[in-house]
Design a protein around this motif. Structure first.
Motif, PDB file in Angstrom:
ATOM      1  N   ILE A 153       0.910  -1.203  -0.065  1.00  0.00           N
ATOM      2  CA  ILE A 153       0.251  -0.165  -0.064  1.00  0.00           C
ATOM      3  C   ILE A 153       0.810   1.194  -0.078  1.00  0.00           C
ATOM      4  N   SER A 154       0.802   2.049  -1.098  1.00  0.00           N
ATOM      5  CA  SER A 154       1.550   3.214  -1.335  1.00  0.00           C
ATOM      6  C   SER A 154       0.705   4.410  -0.860  1.00  0.00           C
ATOM      7  N   ILE A 155       0.891   5.073   0.268  1.00  0.00           N
ATOM      8  CA  ILE A 155       0.074   6.223   0.757  1.00  0.00           C
ATOM      9  C   ILE A 155       0.615   7.566   0.152  1.00  0.00           C
ATOM     10  N   HIS A 156      -0.312   7.872  -0.511  1.00  0.00           N
ATOM     11  CA  HIS A 156       0.026   9.342  -1.389  1.00  0.00           C
ATOM     12  C   HIS A 156      -0.429  10.502  -0.322  1.00  0.00           C
ATOM     13  N   VAL A 157       0.541  11.094   0.378  1.00  0.00           N
ATOM     14  CA  VAL A 157       0.107  12.227   1.204  1.00  0.00           C
ATOM     15  C   VAL A 157      -0.021  13.504   0.133  1.00  0.00           C
ATOM     16  N   PRO A 158      -0.969  14.113   0.079  1.00  0.00           N
ATOM     17  CA  PRO A 158      -1.105  15.261  -0.787  1.00  0.00           C
ATOM     18  C   PRO A 158       0.037  16.185  -0.695  1.00  0.00           C
ATOM     19  N   LYS A 159       0.458  16.648  -2.027  1.00  0.00           N
ATOM     20  CA  LYS A 159       1.633  17.684  -1.916  1.00  0.00           C
ATOM     21  C   LYS A 159       2.901  17.122  -1.387  1.00  0.00           C
ATOM     22  N   ALA A 160       3.035  15.932  -1.380  1.00  0.00           N
ATOM     23  CA  ALA A 160       4.261  15.385  -0.799  1.00  0.00           C
ATOM     24  C   ALA A 160       5.167  14.577  -2.120  1.00  0.00           C
ATOM     25  N   GLY A 161       4.939  14.637  -3.158  1.00  0.00           N
ATOM     26  CA  GLY A 161       5.792  13.949  -4.192  1.00  0.00           C
ATOM     27  C   GLY A 161       4.985  12.634  -4.492  1.00  0.00           C
ATOM     28  N   GLY A 162       3.819  12.365  -4.196  1.00  0.00           N
ATOM     29  CA  GLY A 162       2.870  11.019  -4.637  1.00  0.00           C
ATOM     30  C   GLY A 162       2.814  10.868  -6.143  1.00  0.00           C
ATOM     31  N   SER A 163       2.652  12.048  -6.736  1.00  0.00           N
ATOM     32  CA  SER A 163       2.541  11.776  -8.167  1.00  0.00           C
ATOM     33  C   SER A 163       3.517  11.478  -8.650  1.00  0.00           C
ATOM     34  N   SER A 164       4.767  12.029  -8.547  1.00  0.00           N
ATOM     35  CA  SER A 164       5.948  11.541  -9.152  1.00  0.00           C
ATOM     36  C   SER A 164       6.305  10.230  -8.678  1.00  0.00           C
ATOM     37  N   PHE A 165       6.320   9.726  -7.343  1.00  0.00           N
ATOM     38  CA  PHE A 165       6.361   8.396  -6.796  1.00  0.00           C
ATOM     39  C   PHE A 165       5.509   7.457  -7.516  1.00  0.00           C
ATOM     40  N   GLN A 166       4.333   8.114  -8.107  1.00  0.00           N
ATOM     41  CA  GLN A 166       3.453   6.862  -8.810  1.00  0.00           C
ATOM     42  C   GLN A 166       4.157   6.495 -10.037  1.00  0.00           C
ATOM     43  N   LYS A 167       4.898   7.374 -10.798  1.00  0.00           N
ATOM     44  CA  LYS A 167       5.739   6.842 -11.957  1.00  0.00           C
ATOM     45  C   LYS A 167       6.566   5.714 -11.605  1.00  0.00           C
ATOM     46  N   VAL A 168       7.398   5.987 -10.454  1.00  0.00           N
ATOM     47  CA  VAL A 168       8.413   4.989  -9.754  1.00  0.00           C
ATOM     48  C   VAL A 168       7.797   3.829  -9.767  1.00  0.00           C
ATOM     49  N   LEU A 169       6.651   3.733  -9.136  1.00  0.00           N
ATOM     50  CA  LEU A 169       5.664   2.542  -8.826  1.00  0.00           C
ATOM     51  C   LEU A 169       5.070   1.748 -10.071  1.00  0.00           C
ATOM     52  N   SER A 170       5.099   2.406 -11.165  1.00  0.00           N
ATOM     53  CA  SER A 170       4.438   1.956 -12.243  1.00  0.00           C
ATOM     54  C   SER A 170       5.614   1.283 -12.969  1.00  0.00           C
ATOM     55  N   SER A 171       6.991   1.965 -12.826  1.00  0.00           N
ATOM     56  CA  SER A 171       8.113   1.042 -13.177  1.00  0.00           C
ATOM     57  C   SER A 171       8.330   0.025 -12.501  1.00  0.00           C
ATOM     58  N   TRP A 172       8.345   0.046 -11.077  1.00  0.00           N
ATOM     59  CA  TRP A 172       8.499  -1.385 -10.360  1.00  0.00           C
ATOM     60  C   TRP A 172       7.480  -2.331 -10.452  1.00  0.00           C
ATOM     61  N   PHE A 173       6.336  -1.916 -10.714  1.00  0.00           N
ATOM     62  CA  PHE A 173       5.269  -2.891 -10.577  1.00  0.00           C
ATOM     63  C   PHE A 173       4.566  -3.419 -12.014  1.00  0.00           C
ATOM     64  N   ARG A 174       5.099  -2.641 -12.909  1.00  0.00           N
ATOM     65  CA  ARG A 174       4.824  -2.849 -14.657  1.00  0.00           C
ATOM     66  C   ARG A 174       3.429  -3.222 -14.524  1.00  0.00           C
ATOM     67  N   GLY A 175       2.605  -2.224 -14.425  1.00  0.00           N
ATOM     68  CA  GLY A 175       1.229  -2.153 -14.818  1.00  0.00           C
ATOM     69  C   GLY A 175       0.335  -2.663 -13.704  1.00  0.00           C
ATOM     70  N   LYS A 176       0.952  -3.026 -12.468  1.00  0.00           N
ATOM     71  CA  LYS A 176       0.163  -3.844 -11.408  1.00  0.00           C
ATOM     72  C   LYS A 176       0.039  -2.652 -10.115  1.00  0.00           C
ATOM     73  N   VAL A 177      -0.375  -1.352 -10.711  1.00  0.00           N
ATOM     74  CA  VAL A 177      -0.612  -0.439  -9.677  1.00  0.00           C
ATOM     75  C   VAL A 177      -2.094  -0.079  -9.841  1.00  0.00           C
TER      76      VAL A 177
END
Length: 175
Positions: free
Chosen positions: A11-35
């Motif tokens: 579970i990736s907790i996206h705290v608003p205005k704390a880099g979550g949108s950028s981190f989402q891109k990292v997660l997408s590369s780590w989990f290859r479509g399983k986000v």
């Protein structure tokens, strides 16, 4: 912190205005479509999708695969991590200096407001009569409400150790 176990959901907790949108891109590369995403629909006042219910009986099979659920979990608004996924035991989040987070959120809402695109609970979130101090009083500025549990001073370290594989700091994001 816990050691990450790939066959359990993260579970990736996206705290608003704390880099979550950028981190989402990292997660997408780590989990290859399983986000999978967990966001409250503010415009239509709709709760986030409960992925365990969508998958029904197949959730158990899906649960065995390496995947991540990323979004704005908020236990104060009844869409926290444990409200949706009570068996969760591995989370990750990025935190940011609370003052920076609050100010960034204010200016974000202000910019969205100019475009008539700022909503909260199905209503336009207006800043017409609010300066930054009024906004902060109304909105609150605590990242703690995004944690899966109510952190307590006495046992917060044990709570974090039991639930998190990593807590990053926005100011150290590049590292």
């Amino acid at each position: 912190m816990k050691t990450y176990v790939p066959h359990k959901p993260l579970i990736s907790i996206h705290v608003p205005k704390a880099g979550g949108s950028s981190f989402q891109k990292v997660l997408s590369s780590w989990f290859r479509g399983k986000v999978l995403f967990h966001y409250f629909d503010e415009r239509n006042n709709k709760m986030p999708l409960d992925h365990s219910k969508v998958f029904g009986r197949k959730w158990g099979l899906f649960h065995q695969k390496n995947f991540c659920i990323h979004g704005h979990f908020n236990r104060k608004r009844s869409f926290g991590v444990l409200d949706y996924y009570p068996k969760t035991d591995q989370c990750i989040m990025i935190l940011r200096d609370p003052s920076e987070t609050a100010l960034s959120n204010y200016f974000y809402v202000k910019a969205q407001n100019k475009k008539n695109n700022s909503f909260r609970d199905g209503r336009v979130h207006s800043l017409e009569n609010s300066d930054v101090n009024g906004f902060l009083k109304e909105a609150g500025a605590s990242s703690l409400l995004f944690f899966p549990f109510e952190p307590t001073f006495e046992i917060y370290k044990e709570q974090i150790e039991r639930c998190f594989v990593h807590i990053g700091i926005m100011e150290n994001y590049q590292r």
